[in-house]
Write an enzyme that holds these catalytic residues in place. Sequence first.
Site, PDB file in Angstrom:
ATOM      1  N   HIS A 189       0.828  -1.200   0.000  1.00  0.00           N
ATOM      2  CA  HIS A 189       0.000   0.000   0.000  1.00  0.00           C
ATOM      3  C   HIS A 189       0.866   1.255   0.000  1.00  0.00           C
ATOM      4  O   HIS A 189       0.615   2.209  -0.754  1.00  0.00           O
ATOM      5  CB  HIS A 189      -0.916   0.011   1.224  1.00  0.00           C
ATOM      6  CG  HIS A 189      -2.146  -0.815   1.075  1.00  0.00           C
ATOM      7  ND1 HIS A 189      -2.106  -2.189   0.903  1.00  0.00           N
ATOM      8  CD2 HIS A 189      -3.474  -0.473   1.069  1.00  0.00           C
ATOM      9  CE1 HIS A 189      -3.335  -2.657   0.806  1.00  0.00           C
ATOM     10  NE2 HIS A 189      -4.184  -1.642   0.893  1.00  0.00           N
ATOM     11  N   HIS A 241       1.091  -3.761   9.118  1.00  0.00           N
ATOM     12  CA  HIS A 241       2.523  -3.669   8.826  1.00  0.00           C
ATOM     13  C   HIS A 241       3.265  -3.088  10.025  1.00  0.00           C
ATOM     14  O   HIS A 241       2.694  -2.309  10.804  1.00  0.00           O
ATOM     15  CB  HIS A 241       2.786  -2.783   7.603  1.00  0.00           C
ATOM     16  CG  HIS A 241       2.374  -3.387   6.303  1.00  0.00           C
ATOM     17  ND1 HIS A 241       3.108  -4.355   5.650  1.00  0.00           N
ATOM     18  CD2 HIS A 241       1.283  -3.164   5.519  1.00  0.00           C
ATOM     19  CE1 HIS A 241       2.502  -4.696   4.527  1.00  0.00           C
ATOM     20  NE2 HIS A 241       1.389  -3.985   4.426  1.00  0.00           N
TER      21      HIS A 241
END
Length: 345
Positions: A189, A241
Amino acid sequence: MSKYTKLARGICDLLLWAALTAASLLLYKLVRPFRRGFFCGDESLGYPLRESTIGSALLIGVTLAVPTSVIIVVELFKQLPAGAGGRDLAARDKRDGCRLVHRLAQLYKQAGYYLFGLAMLTFTTILTKLCIGRLRPHFYAVCQPMLPDGSTCQDAQNEGRYIDTYTCSNANVTDFLFQQLNQSFPSGHASMMMYSMLYLAIYLQAALSTRISKLLKHLLQFLFVMFGWYVSLTRITDYWHHWSDVLAGVLFGVVFAWLTSVYVADLFAFRRWNRTGYSANTLKKAQVSPKNSTKSQSNAAAVSVAGNGVPPALPAYTFGTLPYLAAHPAQAQYAQTYHNYGYVP
């Protein structure tokens, strides 16, 4: 270059982009990521599972639609330069109207450059994910790992032990989550969103001219980059993440945006050549010397011709300029050896 040659080059570029995109899809579907072990009690893997603020489908839609739409608007409505053709070219532009064919060709090239850079970034990100195999912060919540002897990390004998053989016992999550468990580094992303938004900001700097306000373009650039930064930060707050994954993804996006804009799309080629004196507009920029300097050069030329019959050499700062020849008829013979050396004193 003929139109058939341009068409062939365009088709070739399209096939190269399609091949790179297909390679990324095959790499994602067919290659299994590296299976990394973990330490029982690792707090960085114990975060809860949360829904993504920006999902994968929305990410793909934004990275494809937003920059492409902006490029379409800019290329179709921006004011085209007259170039070096002078009045003849200006008259031709007036007859041709908006030069739609030229605009569509530029649109195809600029959109293709952006998509090619995105394909390169996607391939690099997927390859890195598969090779590193880092576990996501919500690993324990999704996997609930079970050791071969039937024990878990909650058992006292496994505290601080490195586990490289395990099975996921959680049956309440989808297969997609299991497949994504060890693909944390780097953040896809962050890399894709920062690439698209930063490339868009660089493109606007090179292609967009705002006469209403000087700060309007820079405001748009700031908003695009901040949106990419916001999406990157949500990957940390959503526990998908680690912070280092996001930082690496941002760096990936920045590097590929710079490489694509400078070396693939070559967005600043006109300004670079214009600065060094090799643009087509060099002939238009007349270098006018002060009156005293012109008079002294004219007197020196007359003395030299009268003395030995040999015309003086042109001064270095006159190379690449025609006004000197017009002001000094005695040097008209140099007109046939005129060259644009791009020399700036």
